[in-house]
Design an enzyme around this catalytic site. Structure first.
Site, PDB file in Angstrom:
ATOM      1  CG  ASP A  82     -37.772  -6.210 -10.855  1.00  0.00           C
ATOM      2  OD1 ASP A  82     -37.650  -6.556 -12.042  1.00  0.00           O
ATOM      3  OD2 ASP A  82     -38.022  -7.014  -9.928  1.00  0.00           O
ATOM      4  CG  HIS A  83     -41.617  -6.772 -12.628  1.00  0.00           C
ATOM      5  ND1 HIS A  83     -42.046  -7.462 -13.730  1.00  0.00           N
ATOM      6  CD2 HIS A  83     -40.764  -7.602 -11.963  1.00  0.00           C
ATOM      7  CE1 HIS A  83     -41.495  -8.672 -13.727  1.00  0.00           C
ATOM      8  NE2 HIS A  83     -40.703  -8.772 -12.675  1.00  0.00           N
ATOM      9  CG  ASP A 104     -43.923  -6.378 -16.787  1.00  0.00           C
ATOM     10  OD1 ASP A 104     -44.364  -6.746 -17.895  1.00  0.00           O
ATOM     11  OD2 ASP A 104     -43.898  -7.112 -15.786  1.00  0.00           O
ATOM     12  CD  GLU A 134     -41.969 -10.154 -18.419  1.00  0.00           C
ATOM     13  OE1 GLU A 134     -41.223  -9.629 -17.554  1.00  0.00           O
ATOM     14  OE2 GLU A 134     -42.847 -10.970 -18.143  1.00  0.00           O
ATOM     15  CG  HIS A 211     -38.023 -10.964 -15.062  1.00  0.00           C
ATOM     16  ND1 HIS A 211     -38.381  -9.998 -14.155  1.00  0.00           N
ATOM     17  CD2 HIS A 211     -37.432 -10.318 -16.088  1.00  0.00           C
ATOM     18  CE1 HIS A 211     -38.037  -8.809 -14.635  1.00  0.00           C
ATOM     19  NE2 HIS A 211     -37.455  -8.974 -15.809  1.00  0.00           N
ATOM     20  CB  ALA A 213     -33.681 -16.625 -12.916  1.00  0.00           C
TER      21      ALA A 213
HETATM   22  P1  13P Z   1     -37.545 -14.953  -8.331  1.00  0.00           P
HETATM   23  O1  13P Z   1     -38.882 -14.936  -7.666  1.00  0.00           O
HETATM   24  O2  13P Z   1     -37.302 -16.238  -9.044  1.00  0.00           O
HETATM   25  O3  13P Z   1     -36.427 -14.611  -7.416  1.00  0.00           O
HETATM   26  O4  13P Z   1     -37.575 -13.830  -9.489  1.00  0.00           O
HETATM   27  C1  13P Z   1     -37.297 -12.494  -9.187  1.00  0.00           C
HETATM   28  C2  13P Z   1     -37.585 -11.578 -10.335  1.00  0.00           C
HETATM   29  O5  13P Z   1     -37.787 -11.971 -11.468  1.00  0.00           O
HETATM   30  C3  13P Z   1     -37.583 -10.146 -10.036  1.00  0.00           C
HETATM   31  O6  13P Z   1     -37.972  -9.382 -11.132  1.00  0.00           O
HETATM   32  O1  G3H Z   2     -40.533  -9.921  -9.620  1.00  0.00           O
HETATM   33  C1  G3H Z   2     -40.830  -9.515  -8.514  1.00  0.00           C
HETATM   34  C2  G3H Z   2     -39.853  -9.368  -7.428  1.00  0.00           C
HETATM   35  O2  G3H Z   2     -39.692 -10.580  -6.736  1.00  0.00           O
HETATM   36  C3  G3H Z   2     -40.237  -8.235  -6.543  1.00  0.00           C
HETATM   37  O3  G3H Z   2     -41.156  -8.611  -5.573  1.00  0.00           O
HETATM   38  O4  G3H Z   2     -42.851  -6.795  -5.835  1.00  0.00           O
HETATM   39  O5  G3H Z   2     -42.758  -8.196  -3.748  1.00  0.00           O
HETATM   40  O6  G3H Z   2     -40.973  -6.505  -4.214  1.00  0.00           O
HETATM   41  P1  G3H Z   2     -41.991  -7.458  -4.789  1.00  0.00           P
HETATM   42 ZN    ZN Z   3     -39.432 -10.360 -12.387  1.00  0.00          ZN
END
Ligand code: 13P
Ligand code: G3H
Ligand code: ZN
Length: 313
Positions: A82-83, A104, A134, A211, A213
């Site tokens: 993620d990201h 990202d 993204e 995202h 969401a």
């Molecule tokens: P939320 O903060 O809405 O749960 O989003 C999580 C997210 O987009 C993780 O990449």
């Molecule tokens: O989009 C971000 C996610 O909520 C992940 O959060 O970077 O604190 O693990 P984090």
């Molecule tokens: Zn996100």
């Protein structure tokens, strides 16, 4: 069933007009809660790991836990970064066995975002790994980066088409009004559905991603605050909006905040009601159960992915 990339899972989701939940994971109980729910709903699921989660848990532990989840459930599971903010981080996850990554570059100028995404796609596709990127900028807090509402920009539909064509990515995260964290709207919640519809029409059969969401589920918000938490006025994306988005090409819906809040609420309750308790299983267990409950609710009542695992076996 081996770890899967997102290609076939998204194809089915797109055609069936439902979305797959992508849940952030940081430890064993979170993973177990999510996959227990997915198993009961016979749903495919995406387990996603942020750079922060990698730092917290050590990527090897998370990968092994996900392998255990696959062995135990036999579900179609995607292990997703993620990201990811650099080619190097994406490469490291791909080399470590992730089946999907997000690059990202949304904070970069358009051309640089394309260049970085294309570089990741070239490396990933040779290894059968799918790539999300993204375009547009979400407001909210991720790791140490805080994007204010004024700095957020919605995705431009023409640019989205060009971006997808030139990068060869497998899915695109778009900005239509969602944001990271527990404070998504100060007034009435609203998403730019006209923009979503336009992007979806201009990119037929192409999976979109939302995202930020989380819905900020009232039951768990109230429970957090009732047992000593201080999260006043939090507001998320209404569930009906997420369900509506799934009908317009949104195949992946990201959730982290709701998991955090559910787990924290359950743990707070145990701590306050049982001050003499000091066995971690006595509070992590209810935390895990709370995660299972909300993930099951999302899969069956909001995202509509119940039974999706059956078509992938
Ligand atoms: P939320 O903060 O809405 O749960 O989003 C999580 C997210 O987009 C993780 O990449
Ligand atoms: O989009 C971000 C996610 O909520 C992940 O959060 O970077 O604190 O693990 P984090
Ligand atoms: Zn996100």
């Amino acid at each position: 069933m081996p770890l899967m990339n997102s290609r076939e899972i998204f194809k089915n989701a797109y055609e069936g007009k439902y979305a797959i939940g992508a849940f952030n994971v940081n430890n064993m109980e979170i993973i177990q809660g999510i996959v227990a729910a997915a198993k009961k709903e016979e749903s495919a699921v995406i387990l996603q790991v942020s750079a922060g989660a990698r730092k917290y848990a050590n990527p090897i532990y998370l990968r092994k836990l996900v392998e255990a989840a696959i062995e135990e459930t036999n579900l179609p599971i995607v292990l997703h970064l993620d990201h990811g903010d650099s080619f190097e981080l994406c490469k490291s996850c791909i080399d470590d066995g992730f089946s999907s990554v997000m690059i990202d570059g949304s904070a970069l100028p358009f051309e640089q975002n394309i260049e970085m995404a294309k570089r990741v796609v070239d490396y990933a596709h040779e290894r059968n790994v799918t790539v999300e990127a993204e375009l547009g900028k979400l407001a909210g807090v991720e790791d140490e980066v805080n994007v204010s509402i004024e700095d957020a920009t919605y995705t431009n539909p023409d640019q989205a088409v060009e971006f997808v064509e030139r990068t060869g990515i497998d899915s695109l995260a778009i900005a239509i009004g969602t944001s990271h964290g527990a404070y998504k709207f100060t007034g009435e919640p609203s998403l730019d559905f006209a923009r979503l519809e336009k992007i979806s029409n201009m990119l037929p059969n192409f999976p979109l991603v939302l995202h930020g969401a989380s819905s900020v589920i009232p039951k768990y918000l109230e429970m957090c605050n009732m047992y000593g938490g201080q999260i006043p006025g939090a507001k998320g994306v209404p569930e009906e909006m997420l369900n509506r988005a799934s009908k317009f090409g949104v195949c992946k819906i990201n959730v982290d905040t709701d998991l955090r809040m559910a787990m924290t609420a359950a743990i707070r309750k145990v701590m306050i009601e049982n001050p003499k308790e000091f066995d971690p299983r006595k509070y992590l267990g209810p935390g895990r159960d709370a995660i299972e409950e909300i993930v099951r609710h999302k899969i069956s009542q909001v995202f509509g992915s119940t039974g999706s695992a059956l078509k992938l076996k």
